[in-house]
Design a protein around this motif. Structure first.
Motif, PDB file in Angstrom:
ATOM      1  N   ALA A  51       0.841  -1.203   0.000  1.00  0.00           N
ATOM      2  CA  ALA A  51       0.000   0.000   0.000  1.00  0.00           C
ATOM      3  C   ALA A  51       0.873   1.248   0.000  1.00  0.00           C
ATOM      4  CB  ALA A  51      -0.922  -0.007   1.219  1.00  0.00           C
ATOM      5  N   GLY A  52       1.955   1.216   0.787  1.00  0.00           N
ATOM      6  CA  GLY A  52       2.881   2.342   0.804  1.00  0.00           C
ATOM      7  C   GLY A  52       3.542   2.551  -0.538  1.00  0.00           C
ATOM      8  N   PHE A  53       3.813   1.454  -1.253  1.00  0.00           N
ATOM      9  CA  PHE A  53       4.421   1.561  -2.580  1.00  0.00           C
ATOM     10  C   PHE A  53       3.459   2.247  -3.560  1.00  0.00           C
ATOM     11  CE2 PHE A  53       5.215  -0.369  -6.815  1.00  0.00           C
ATOM     12  CZ  PHE A  53       6.485   0.160  -7.044  1.00  0.00           C
ATOM     13  N   VAL A  54       2.175   1.934  -3.468  1.00  0.00           N
ATOM     14  CA  VAL A  54       1.176   2.576  -4.333  1.00  0.00           C
ATOM     15  C   VAL A  54       1.152   4.080  -4.089  1.00  0.00           C
ATOM     16  CG1 VAL A  54      -1.290   2.791  -4.828  1.00  0.00           C
ATOM     17  CG2 VAL A  54      -0.276   0.526  -4.525  1.00  0.00           C
ATOM     18  N   ILE A  55       1.157   4.475  -2.821  1.00  0.00           N
ATOM     19  CA  ILE A  55       1.130   5.900  -2.480  1.00  0.00           C
ATOM     20  C   ILE A  55       2.396   6.592  -2.972  1.00  0.00           C
ATOM     21  CG2 ILE A  55       1.122   7.534  -0.557  1.00  0.00           C
ATOM     22  CD1 ILE A  55      -0.614   5.503   0.973  1.00  0.00           C
ATOM     23  N   THR A  56       3.553   5.904  -2.820  1.00  0.00           N
ATOM     24  CA  THR A  56       4.807   6.479  -3.303  1.00  0.00           C
ATOM     25  C   THR A  56       4.767   6.691  -4.811  1.00  0.00           C
ATOM     26  OG1 THR A  56       6.082   5.428  -1.526  1.00  0.00           O
ATOM     27  CG2 THR A  56       7.304   6.122  -3.474  1.00  0.00           C
TER      28      THR A  56
END
Length: 434
Positions: A51-56
């Motif tokens: 999920a953090g990768f998507v936001i990044t």
């Protein structure tokens, strides 16, 4: 005592129509982004790291979009850029009802593209305000900022309700808000008087010769933005305009990631509910509006110049983080949030106002460049401070944030020092480094 509503009462009807239309768009945009982590984790069954990768990736797309939007302003024109980017963003947002469930990498690419197209319009929007109402740009950038935050607060409040019904509904409502704003701009920019006045203001402030005036006032120039401009190397050499103000903003947004990467996990580790964290952002939204009289007083007394507003902003952020370090309790978080919000209220309108003032007709390029540089802080902040939290908890996150706030203060002070002795005109400040 001055009313917070006075920032809107002083505007003309045309100004407020534009501001409130932007607020509706902000409300629509806020329907989706607060729920990205929950959607990826719960609906798609992915890890929090994914999920953090998507936001990044979405932030990366936004950073590239900011820079590209500033560069495309005079190539495509404000009308084509705004309407085109909003329409593309709407299509991508609506497509999530399919791409989000059919392909993981398709979803990531779509989120990257949404970040790109959504931020592509930001330099054009800010430039429009600076060119359309140059005599009121400082007040209008503040009104624009406050209205957008009202929209974010409304959108965030509604997003959870819509998500409980269906995440697809949040995607479609977000797309509908972008379409509505694109349609608004289509009719708004169709006014021939507005187009003529924008071209005249831009040409006068950049002091072109008579042949350039003729070119600018032609219909082709208004539509595609065919205005003579400096070479890329010349613009990049003018570091006094963009470099240190961009770095200062980058450090501010990097350090400000501590709220989500430090305070939020600390509260849950202490056994508090996540709504306690949400209330901190509710305080942020309320104070942005209710604190306008305090902001006006501060600008009249201690921070009249934009350079002073920037240095005061960084100092206030540093004080807020210092308060958390000394007073790491929920009450301390509340007071720190109020102080940090006052810093945000100073920096957010000051940056586009300053760029619009000193860069003249090249303002779109510099607005995009500074926006792109500052976005780096938003992009790497969660990762950097997440590592700090894993290493030493909230205490380590706060120490790192205080140091980074100090770097922001140093950057803004260096920026202010470089402005001293310069005769600031809207175009000469950029051409002096030819």
């Amino acid at each position: 005592m001055e009313s917070p509503w006075s920032i809107f009462r002083q505007n003309t009807r045309e100004m407020n129509v534009f501001i409130w239309a932007s607020m509706i768009h902000s409300a629509g945009s806020a329907l989706m982004w607060p729920l990205t982590t929950i959607f990826v984790h719960q609906q798609l069954g992915r890890s929090l790291a994914e999920a953090g990768f998507v936001i990044t990736m979405q932030f990366l797309g936004g950073m590239i979009g900011q820079v590209a939007g500033g560069s495309f302003y005079y190539r495509w024109g404000v009308r084509n850029l705004l309407i085109g980017s909003l329409a593309a963003s709407a299509i991508l947002q609506a497509s999530l009802v399919v791409t989000a469930y059919t392909s993981w990498w398709g979803y990531i690419i779509t989120m990257f593209a949404i970040g790109f197209t959504s931020n592509l319009s930001m330099p054009a929007m800010q430039s429009f305000i600076g060119f359309r109402w140059p005599e009121r740009r400082d007040e209008l950038f503040n009104s624009f900022y406050v209205a957008n935050n009202i929209g974010v607060a409304l959108g965030t409040a509604v997003s959870g309700v819509l998500a409980d019904i269906s995440f697809n509904l949040t995607f479609l409502m977000n797309a509908a808000a972008s379409v509505a704003f694109a349609v608004f701009f289509h009719f708004y920019m169709n006014n021939e008087l507005i187009s003529n006045r924008m071209a005249t203001i831009s040409s006068v402030r950049s002091k072109p010769d008579s042949r350039e005036v003729g070119n600018i006032q032609s219909s082709d120039s208004r539509e595609i933005g065919a205005m003579p401009h400096l070479s890329l190397s010349t613009k990049l050499r003018s570091i006094h305009i963009y470099l240190f103000i961009g770095c200062g903003s980058m450090f501010i947004w990097l350090a400000n990631s501590m709220w989500g990467t430090g305070v939020a996990p600390h509260l849950t580790d202490q056994g508090m509910e996540m709504k306690m964290y949400s209330w901190l952002w509710t305080i942020n939204g309320i104070f942005i509006f209710a604190g306008q009289p305090l902001l006006s007083w501060l600008k009249r007394t201690w921070a009249a110049k934009s350079t002073s507003q920037l240095t005061w902003s960084a100092a206030l952020y540093g004080v807020a983080y210092l308060m958390i370090w000394i007073w790491p309790s929920y009450i301390g978080f509340i007071f720190a949030m109020i102080v940090a919000t006052l810093g945000e209220m100073l920096v957010s309108p000051a940056v586009p106002a300053y760029i619009s003032k000193v860069a003249g007709r090249e303002a779109p390029f510099y607005l995009g460049l500074v926006g792109g540089i500052s976005s780096i802080g938003r992009m790497i902040g969660p990762l950097a401070l997440g590592i700090a939290y894993d290493t030493g908890g909230l205490n380590m996150v706060v120490i790192v944030s205080i140091i980074v706030a100090g770097l922001s203060l140093s950057s803004y002070m260096l920026h202010a020092w470089m402005q001293r002795g310069r005769q600031v005109h809207d175009s000469s400040s950029i051409t002096c480094d030819r």
